[in-house]
Design a protein around this motif. Sequence first.
Motif, mmCIF file in Angstrom:
data_model
loop_
_atom_site.group_PDB
_atom_site.id
_atom_site.type_symbol
_atom_site.label_atom_id
_atom_site.label_comp_id
_atom_site.label_asym_id
_atom_site.label_seq_id
_atom_site.Cartn_x
_atom_site.Cartn_y
_atom_site.Cartn_z
ATOM 1 N N ASP A 190 -0.641 16.923 12.203
ATOM 2 C CA ASP A 190 -0.570 18.051 11.445
ATOM 3 C C ASP A 190 0.012 17.693 10.014
ATOM 4 O OD1 ASP A 190 -1.124 19.663 13.605
ATOM 5 O OD2 ASP A 190 0.881 20.079 14.196
ATOM 6 N N VAL A 191 -0.732 16.818 9.590
ATOM 7 C CA VAL A 191 -0.393 16.335 8.157
ATOM 8 C C VAL A 191 -1.859 16.524 7.396
ATOM 9 C CG1 VAL A 191 -0.165 14.474 6.584
ATOM 10 C CG2 VAL A 191 1.319 14.671 8.648
ATOM 11 N N HIS A 192 -1.554 17.280 6.170
ATOM 12 C CA HIS A 192 -2.613 17.500 5.330
ATOM 13 C C HIS A 192 -3.099 16.350 4.526
ATOM 14 C CE1 HIS A 192 -2.336 22.291 5.800
ATOM 15 N NE2 HIS A 192 -2.966 21.668 6.910
ATOM 16 N N LEU A 193 -4.429 16.023 4.542
ATOM 17 C CA LEU A 193 -4.669 14.803 3.517
ATOM 18 C C LEU A 193 -5.835 15.389 2.798
ATOM 19 C CD1 LEU A 193 -4.292 11.606 3.042
ATOM 20 C CD2 LEU A 193 -5.943 11.466 4.993
ATOM 21 N N LEU A 194 -5.849 15.156 1.671
ATOM 22 C CA LEU A 194 -7.054 15.421 0.636
ATOM 23 C C LEU A 194 -7.866 14.052 0.467
ATOM 24 C CD1 LEU A 194 -5.135 17.048 -2.248
ATOM 25 C CD2 LEU A 194 -6.361 18.297 -0.416
ATOM 26 N N ALA A 195 -9.088 14.262 0.205
ATOM 27 C CA ALA A 195 -10.055 13.416 0.244
ATOM 28 C C ALA A 195 -11.039 13.613 -0.769
ATOM 29 C CB ALA A 195 -11.023 13.020 1.373
ATOM 30 N N TYR A 196 -11.213 12.751 -1.910
ATOM 31 C CA TYR A 196 -12.092 13.198 -3.063
ATOM 32 C C TYR A 196 -13.100 11.939 -3.261
ATOM 33 C CZ TYR A 196 -7.961 15.946 -4.644
ATOM 34 O OH TYR A 196 -7.069 16.834 -4.892
ATOM 35 N N PHE A 197 -14.229 12.503 -3.584
ATOM 36 C CA PHE A 197 -15.502 11.773 -3.666
ATOM 37 C C PHE A 197 -16.190 12.064 -4.967
ATOM 38 C CE2 PHE A 197 -14.745 12.103 1.010
ATOM 39 C CZ PHE A 197 -14.567 11.055 1.295
ATOM 40 N N LEU B 248 4.079 19.898 -5.003
ATOM 41 C CA LEU B 248 4.458 21.278 -5.373
ATOM 42 C C LEU B 248 5.137 21.341 -6.664
ATOM 43 C CD1 LEU B 248 4.537 23.191 -2.028
ATOM 44 C CD2 LEU B 248 2.493 22.640 -3.409
ATOM 45 N N SER B 249 6.366 20.396 -6.618
ATOM 46 C CA SER B 249 7.330 20.699 -7.577
ATOM 47 C C SER B 249 7.214 19.863 -8.764
ATOM 48 C CB SER B 249 8.798 20.166 -6.863
ATOM 49 O OG SER B 249 8.375 18.644 -6.482
ATOM 50 N N GLY B 250 6.326 19.036 -8.777
ATOM 51 C CA GLY B 250 6.102 18.207 -9.895
ATOM 52 C C GLY B 250 7.071 16.712 -9.737
ATOM 53 N N LEU C 109 3.501 15.437 4.575
ATOM 54 C CA LEU C 109 3.751 14.134 5.316
ATOM 55 C C LEU C 109 5.221 13.659 5.606
ATOM 56 C CD1 LEU C 109 2.590 11.194 6.276
ATOM 57 C CD2 LEU C 109 2.780 10.382 3.945
ATOM 58 N N ILE C 110 5.978 13.981 4.643
ATOM 59 C CA ILE C 110 7.508 13.719 4.920
ATOM 60 C C ILE C 110 7.869 14.887 5.692
ATOM 61 C CG2 ILE C 110 9.577 13.670 3.803
ATOM 62 C CD1 ILE C 110 7.673 11.522 2.991
ATOM 63 N N ALA C 111 7.315 16.193 5.750
ATOM 64 C CA ALA C 111 7.924 17.292 6.948
ATOM 65 C C ALA C 111 7.519 16.882 8.260
ATOM 66 C CB ALA C 111 7.595 18.665 6.338
ATOM 67 N N ASP D 232 5.821 17.560 -0.501
ATOM 68 C CA ASP D 232 7.376 18.068 -0.778
ATOM 69 C C ASP D 232 7.229 19.333 0.139
ATOM 70 O OD1 ASP D 232 5.643 18.872 -2.557
ATOM 71 O OD2 ASP D 232 7.191 18.787 -4.283
ATOM 72 N N ARG D 233 6.201 19.840 0.721
ATOM 73 C CA ARG D 233 6.223 21.050 1.349
ATOM 74 C C ARG D 233 6.900 21.135 2.723
ATOM 75 N NH1 ARG D 233 0.872 24.564 2.088
ATOM 76 N NH2 ARG D 233 0.563 24.294 4.407
ATOM 77 N N GLU D 234 7.450 22.228 3.152
ATOM 78 C CA GLU D 234 8.217 22.117 4.665
ATOM 79 C C GLU D 234 7.276 22.101 5.703
ATOM 80 O OE1 GLU D 234 10.926 25.544 4.621
ATOM 81 O OE2 GLU D 234 12.283 24.521 2.897
#
Length: 225
Positions: free
Chosen positions: A54-61, A161-163, A142-144, A136-138
């Motif tokens: 349940d971790v979100h991972l961005l992929a750029y191409f 999200l926080s910078g 990844l950390i959550a 850093d999202r709850e």
Amino acid sequence: MSPRAIVAAAIAQGIDLIAVTDHNSVSMVDAVAALANSMGLRFLYGMELQTREDVHLLAYFDESLACHQLANAIYPLLPNRPNQPAYFGDQVIVDVEETILGYEPKLLVNSLDLGFNEAVALIRTLGGLPVPAHVDRETFGLIAQLGFVPQGLEFDLVEVLSGVLPNGFGEAVAICSSDAHQPDQIGRRTTTFGMNGASINEMILAAQRIDGRSVTCCIEERRTK
């Protein structure tokens, strides 16, 4: 969001580089890319994967082909659960003219049967840039979800999200993104890249501060011109 709404909102906010990273799907990237390019807005192809954890991972191409290769690889790993339009809404696929081409039958908000480490490796094998999303999202960060950064994994860029980048990411550099689900959310968080052209290689060089390149998060909401 429609391709025209996305491009119009980005231009109104003074943004000159966007990426579309739909959830477990690339059905809209080509339509948005074509319209963006026709309007002088630079574009990177992308996707947001939701891994087994349940971790979100961005992929750029840089190219459509590699992005679609990723989509083809992960689609069989998406649970065969149908979308419920009455609850989740229609998962519409449209072209540049916003003609409806079809509807995605599988529910895209499910997790893939693909681990985080495996997903990172797959993106890199296809020549893409993996970027852990909103770490850093709850929820879905990844950390959550894991409580740590897997040993042996290094990233050039990490979305926050926080910078502020949490501990554990080594030499990675923080980026901020709109993570927009509505046109009025586009531009609410941005990143300024000082780089020589729009490409994932230039993004990596900017993260490494090569030859004056730079990366700067902006978490203040931008105002429409």
